[in-house]
Design a protein around this motif. Structure first.
Motif, PDB file in Angstrom:
ATOM      1  N   GLY A 182      91.833  23.019 115.427  1.00 57.71           N
ATOM      2  CA  GLY A 182      90.439  22.092 116.456  1.00 57.71           C
ATOM      3  C   GLY A 182      89.688  22.693 116.083  1.00 57.71           C
ATOM      4  O   GLY A 182      88.051  22.232 115.865  1.00 57.71           O
ATOM      5  N   VAL A 183      89.835  24.463 116.307  1.00 57.65           N
ATOM      6  CA  VAL A 183      88.643  24.740 116.477  1.00 57.65           C
ATOM      7  C   VAL A 183      88.190  25.517 115.230  1.00 57.65           C
ATOM      8  O   VAL A 183      86.915  25.182 114.314  1.00 57.65           O
ATOM      9  CB  VAL A 183      88.590  26.229 117.169  1.00 57.65           C
ATOM     10  N   ALA A 184      88.700  25.327 114.214  1.00 59.47           N
ATOM     11  CA  ALA A 184      88.313  25.761 112.429  1.00 59.47           C
ATOM     12  C   ALA A 184      88.262  25.042 111.968  1.00 59.47           C
ATOM     13  O   ALA A 184      87.184  24.589 111.453  1.00 59.47           O
ATOM     14  CB  ALA A 184      89.663  26.440 112.054  1.00 59.47           C
ATOM     15  N   ARG A 185      88.088  23.603 112.657  1.00 57.73           N
ATOM     16  CA  ARG A 185      87.559  22.160 111.714  1.00 57.73           C
ATOM     17  C   ARG A 185      85.667  22.273 112.067  1.00 57.73           C
ATOM     18  O   ARG A 185      85.277  21.457 111.625  1.00 57.73           O
ATOM     19  CB  ARG A 185      88.262  20.946 112.389  1.00 57.73           C
ATOM     20  N   ASP A 186      85.693  22.372 113.563  1.00 57.27           N
ATOM     21  CA  ASP A 186      84.563  22.476 114.471  1.00 57.27           C
ATOM     22  C   ASP A 186      83.421  23.248 113.181  1.00 57.27           C
ATOM     23  O   ASP A 186      82.350  23.603 112.673  1.00 57.27           O
ATOM     24  CB  ASP A 186      84.588  22.773 115.712  1.00 57.27           C
ATOM     25  N   LEU A 187      84.174  24.490 113.120  1.00 54.19           N
ATOM     26  CA  LEU A 187      83.443  25.994 112.117  1.00 54.19           C
ATOM     27  C   LEU A 187      83.370  25.952 110.844  1.00 54.19           C
ATOM     28  O   LEU A 187      81.923  25.864 110.439  1.00 54.19           O
ATOM     29  CB  LEU A 187      84.462  27.263 112.681  1.00 54.19           C
ATOM     30  N   ALA A 188      84.055  24.826 109.799  1.00 52.14           N
ATOM     31  CA  ALA A 188      84.428  24.368 109.204  1.00 52.14           C
ATOM     32  C   ALA A 188      82.770  23.251 109.046  1.00 52.14           C
ATOM     33  O   ALA A 188      82.059  23.722 108.184  1.00 52.14           O
ATOM     34  CB  ALA A 188      85.228  23.494 108.722  1.00 52.14           C
ATOM     35  N   ALA A 189      83.132  22.664 109.747  1.00 51.43           N
ATOM     36  CA  ALA A 189      81.864  21.449 110.509  1.00 51.43           C
ATOM     37  C   ALA A 189      80.130  22.225 110.553  1.00 51.43           C
ATOM     38  O   ALA A 189      79.678  22.093 109.335  1.00 51.43           O
ATOM     39  CB  ALA A 189      81.265  20.073 111.522  1.00 51.43           C
ATOM     40  N   TYR A 190      79.988  23.413 111.298  1.00 55.40           N
ATOM     41  CA  TYR A 190      79.218  24.139 111.193  1.00 55.40           C
ATOM     42  C   TYR A 190      78.790  25.217 110.274  1.00 55.40           C
ATOM     43  O   TYR A 190      77.498  24.781 109.401  1.00 55.40           O
ATOM     44  CB  TYR A 190      79.497  25.731 112.016  1.00 55.40           C
ATOM     45  N   PHE A 191      79.857  25.552 109.378  1.00 55.96           N
ATOM     46  CA  PHE A 191      79.159  25.859 107.926  1.00 55.96           C
ATOM     47  C   PHE A 191      79.595  24.899 106.961  1.00 55.96           C
ATOM     48  O   PHE A 191      79.296  26.429 105.292  1.00 55.96           O
ATOM     49  CB  PHE A 191      80.619  27.551 107.718  1.00 55.96           C
ATOM     50  N   ARG A 192      79.985  23.920 106.557  1.00 57.03           N
ATOM     51  CA  ARG A 192      79.725  23.531 105.915  1.00 57.03           C
ATOM     52  C   ARG A 192      80.534  23.777 104.377  1.00 57.03           C
ATOM     53  O   ARG A 192      80.730  23.906 103.574  1.00 57.03           O
ATOM     54  CB  ARG A 192      77.912  22.743 104.945  1.00 57.03           C
ATOM     55  N   LEU A 441      82.371  16.214 109.968  1.00 52.19           N
ATOM     56  CA  LEU A 441      83.044  16.747 110.973  1.00 52.19           C
ATOM     57  C   LEU A 441      84.092  15.508 110.809  1.00 52.19           C
ATOM     58  O   LEU A 441      85.096  14.680 111.725  1.00 52.19           O
ATOM     59  CB  LEU A 441      82.579  15.761 112.050  1.00 52.19           C
ATOM     60  N   GLU A 442      84.534  15.109 109.464  1.00 49.92           N
ATOM     61  CA  GLU A 442      85.826  14.266 109.100  1.00 49.92           C
ATOM     62  C   GLU A 442      85.666  12.579 109.427  1.00 49.92           C
ATOM     63  O   GLU A 442      86.571  12.083 109.411  1.00 49.92           O
ATOM     64  CB  GLU A 442      87.154  15.024 109.285  1.00 49.92           C
TER      65      GLU A 442
END
Length: 800
Positions: A182-192, A441-442
């Motif tokens: 879940g934390v990785a998903r948010d970071l992936a959204a932040y870093f695109r 954000l999927e």
């Protein structure tokens, strides 16, 4: 919630330092409350280097010591005195130079200093493995492979890597982030960018043997249930990599099977449960509601009586697990377990929360189920756990994956106006950037018409169900810090009803604090034994404990519990006040009432060597109440004696037919309930009626008179049934213009007076605002007072 930095990097590739990630996570709504370095080995071998023993000679003054010369990659060799029997020339060893701190397996850490040992200088220490925390051996120094390079840092040679643990203050609405994924998903959204999931493609079903059948009797509480069986496993301690991963986030390793379920829980956010398959009677799992009063012994060996609202995972004979909360002792994995039945389910959040509260059980699983998990990850999590179990415990998949999913949980679909996104955020963000954030954000964009998009939100985002939720998601990924503050802020003025309740409360608080009262704040939940009337009590459906099962109906017992707490700690002289609410159920309606309570006990002053202390009396609580009444100019009330459920005696001030204030001495029977000693005096103010009363009051101020006041005294013989309040009302009715105050300064009762009589000595203050009073005017007023006292209550003037 704890997140490992190294574990997180298995999902997302980033060169950001832990400190940089802390700031980013906080910016996107996952506030990092602390960041700690976690070392797999205490001290992390910091300062230790690899050395080569160039020479080893006998110590001239000690038979068991050697004087060595050691190359640690510096220009000069280090001379080190060593007592190990196995030290020899040419060895590669671990060296602690001067200034290094060592963390041995046993004992306290210590620092290496330059010293003389039996006359020879020693510039460090050649280490055994237990002295640096690498192992238990102390037979001699560690001798390394010959290819070890002198001067290399020991932590690089042993490949010791520090980890960092983020402590994230997860808000209740962010169930989707309750895992490393879940934390990785948010970071992936932040870093695109993208994140990587562990592969599960190698899952192979070996052979089907005695499959466990699954039946769901409550599909509303258990919406999806996936499972499989693994046979031929060996239960043993987990490998070091798995144990270390769990230790970093504060999880104690138990055994390889349980550790895998915990690992997947914190990795993917999906709780799992492993049953000893051979303990499942009849080869059947039944997901059902418990029978009312059914007995179940949980893993903590506590016997619990279940409610018919509890969902259990059972076999044909008994419950095996409280669904989504806690396992049972009879079906848990032990060292003898050879076959496990692995469960990965999606339970109703409300059902799990009620069961967790009802039995006072808080687990990592219930924490996630209560907030909402992902119904679409159950199969993947099951496969992930099965592969890990095969890897570290052996065995074979001995059943097909059972996936019971009667009603698919659909995504949330609704429209979002891009113009409204900009309006609420307060920033002119381009349409394409908004849509890019939403996709990162999927959240799928199904359609777009005239700057209005239709979105499909995956079910794991349980809190994103409306347009405004999407806007919040966009804002946190876009960055709160990127929204500029306007130089000018416009706001509308609102009127406040008079009097301002908050201002009145502050005024009362200031007055009481100035008179040595302390404000307390108590829980509105209390026990049934403290209620006035059980028929009107407001009960708690899922109480935290038996002592907190109802809402309070009075303010008294909250104060008494505070007094009991202080008395047990030798703090006996107490003056408390509290603003709070009481609750009643009247004619099927919930009634909430605001109150102010005052409670006093003990002595007026702390004990002094030069004066005798006096205990607090009824008149001290009366004085406090009178001061409040006077401060707000509340005068037109009736006084009546009172004696209720809790007061041994006291007074009641009435406004109309309603009691404005009740106060008096608390009865000894009540004090025994709370284990309070001594005398306690209590006042209960109806705060709602107080505000209503002062709303009509006008306080006026006038100039202090330039003319003197005059005091006259009267000693009256009156009936024992006549109180001061009656005399005061007669006096105020007799002389309204000149009478400023009336006080009683002496009361006498005794055998020298006629039966049924008492003596009151009263003082009267007279004053004219316009001129100085003459003796004739004063005598006239006093005569009228005497005549009316005689007429109204049969008083007799006592003369000296």
């Amino acid at each position: 919630m704890k997140i490992s930095y190294n574990w997180l990097k298995q999902f997302i590739s980033t060169e950001k330092t832990p400190q940089e990630l802390s700031l980013i996570l906080t910016d996107i709504g996952l506030e990092v409350e602390s960041l700690e370095v976690v070392q797999g080995i205490p001290g992390g071998l910091e300062g230790l280097v690899i050395g080569e023993v160039k020479s080893c000679l006998q110590h001239p003054n000690a038979d068991r010591l050697r004087v060595t010369k050691v190359d640690v990659g510096q220009q000069d060799l280090l001379q080190i005195v060593c007592g190990a029997p196995n030290v020899a020339t040419g060895q590669k060893v671990v060296v602690a130079p001067v200034g290094t701190t060592l963390y041995p397996l046993s004992g306290d850490a210590f620092k290496i200093n330059k010293s003389k040992i039996r006359g020879e200088v020693s510039e460090g220490m050649i280490c055994a493995e237990d002295e640096i925390g690498l192992g238990p051996s102390h037979d001699g120094i560690m001798v390394l492979n010959a290819d070890a390079a002198a001067g290399l840092l020991a932590k690089d040679y042993f490949q010791i890597k520090d980890d960092y643990c983020f402590e994230i203050g997860l808000t209740p609405n962010r169930a989707d982030a309750a895992s490393h994924l879940g934390v990785a998903r948010d970071l992936a959204a932040y870093f695109r960018t993208n994140y990587t999931l562990p592969t599960v493609g190698s899952l192979k079903i070996d052979h089907v043997k005695s499959p466990v059948a699954v039946t769901i009797k409550n599909p509303q509480a258990c919406k999806r249930y996936t499972s499989l069986t693994i046979s031929g496993i060996e239960v043993k301690p987990s490998p070091e990599w798995l144990a270390e991963k769990l230790k970093v986030i504060g999880i104690r390793p138990i055994n390889n099977i349980v550790d895998v379920t915990n690992y997947v829980l914190h990795e993917l956010g999906q709780p799992l449960h492993a049953f000893d398959a051979d303990e499942i009677q009849g080869g059947q799992i039944i997901v059902r509601n418990a029978n009312e009063g059914e007995v179940f012994i949980t893993l903590d060996e506590v016997e619990r009586k279940l409610s018919s609202e509890d969902l259990v995972i059972g076999d044909r004979e008994k419950p095996l697990c409280l669904a989504g909360v806690f396992g049972g002792i009879s079906s848990g994995v032990t060292a003898k377990t050879k076959r496990v039945f692995l469960e990965s389910a999606y339970f109703n959040a409300v059902s799990v929360r009620k069961t967790s509260k009802r039995h006072g059980l808080k687990t990592d699983a219930s924490f996630r189920f209560e907030r909402g998990t992902d119904p679409n990850i159950t199969v993947y999590a099951l496969e992930r756990a099965a592969l890990l179990i095969q890897e570290i415990a052996g065995g074979a998949i001995s059943s097909e994956i059972s996936d019971i999913y009667p009603t698919v949980v659909e995504p949330f679909i609704f429209d979002v106006s891009l113009d409204r996104v900009r309006k609420l955020i307060g920033k002119d963000i381009a349409n394409e950037e908004i849509k890019e954030i939403i996709k990162s954000l999927e959240i799928a964009i199904l359609d777009e018409k005239s700057a209005v998009i239709s979105v499909s939100v995956p079910p794991y985002k349980v809190d994103v169900t409306r347009e405004v939720d999407i806007i919040e998601e966009v804002l946190r990924i876009y960055g709160y810090n990127r929204i500029e503050m306007k130089q000018q802020i416009k706001a509308s003025l609102t009127t406040v009803s008079k009097p301002d309740k908050e201002l009145v409360q502050h005024t009362v608080s200031d007055l009481l604090v100035a008179n040595a009262y302390y404000e307390i704040m108590s829980n509105s939940l209390t026990k049934m034994a403290y209620t006035d009337d059980e028929s009107t009590v407001v009960r708690i459906l899922n109480p935290l404990s038996g002592d907190l099962d109802v809402m309070r109906q009075n303010m008294l017992f909250s104060s008494l519990e505070a007094i009991a707490y202080n008395q047990k700690r030798r703090n006996a002289n107490l003056k408390f006040f509290e603003f709070g609410k009481t609750y009643h159920l009247i004619d099927g309606q919930y009634v909430e009432k605001e109150s102010l309570s005052l409670t006093i006990t003990g002595a007026l002053e702390e004990q002094q060597w030069n004066q005798q202390t006096e205990n607090i009396t009824f008149y001290d609580i009366k004085s406090a109440v009178d001061a409040l009444l006077k401060r707000f100019n509340i005068t037109n009330y009736q006084t009546d004696e009172t004696k209720g459920n809790y007061l041994e005696y006291g007074l009641q001030y009435l406004k109309g037919q309603k009691p404005l204030v009740n106060f008096g001495k608390v009865s000894s029977d009540v004090l025994k309930k709370v284990d309070v000693s001594g005398e306690v005096y209590f006042a209960d103010v109806d705060w709602d009626l107080w505000i209503k009363t002062i709303r009509k009051n006008k306080i006026t101020y006038r100039e202090v008179s330039r003319f003197p006041s005059v005091r006259r005294d009267l000693s009256l013989l009156i009936g024992s049934d006549v109180d001061f309040g009656h005399l005061k009302r007669i006096a105020e009715k007799t002389e309204r213009k000149l009478l400023r105050s009336i006080q009683v300064f002496d009361v006498y009762t005794g055998n020298k007076l006629p039966s049924g009589k008492k003596s009151y000595a009263l003082s009267f203050e007279l004053q004219d605002e316009q001129k100085t009073l003459t003796d004739k005017q004063i005598d006239s007023v006093m005569q009228k007072l005497i005549l009316n006292f005689e007429k109204e209550v049969g008083a007799e003037v006592r003369k000296a």
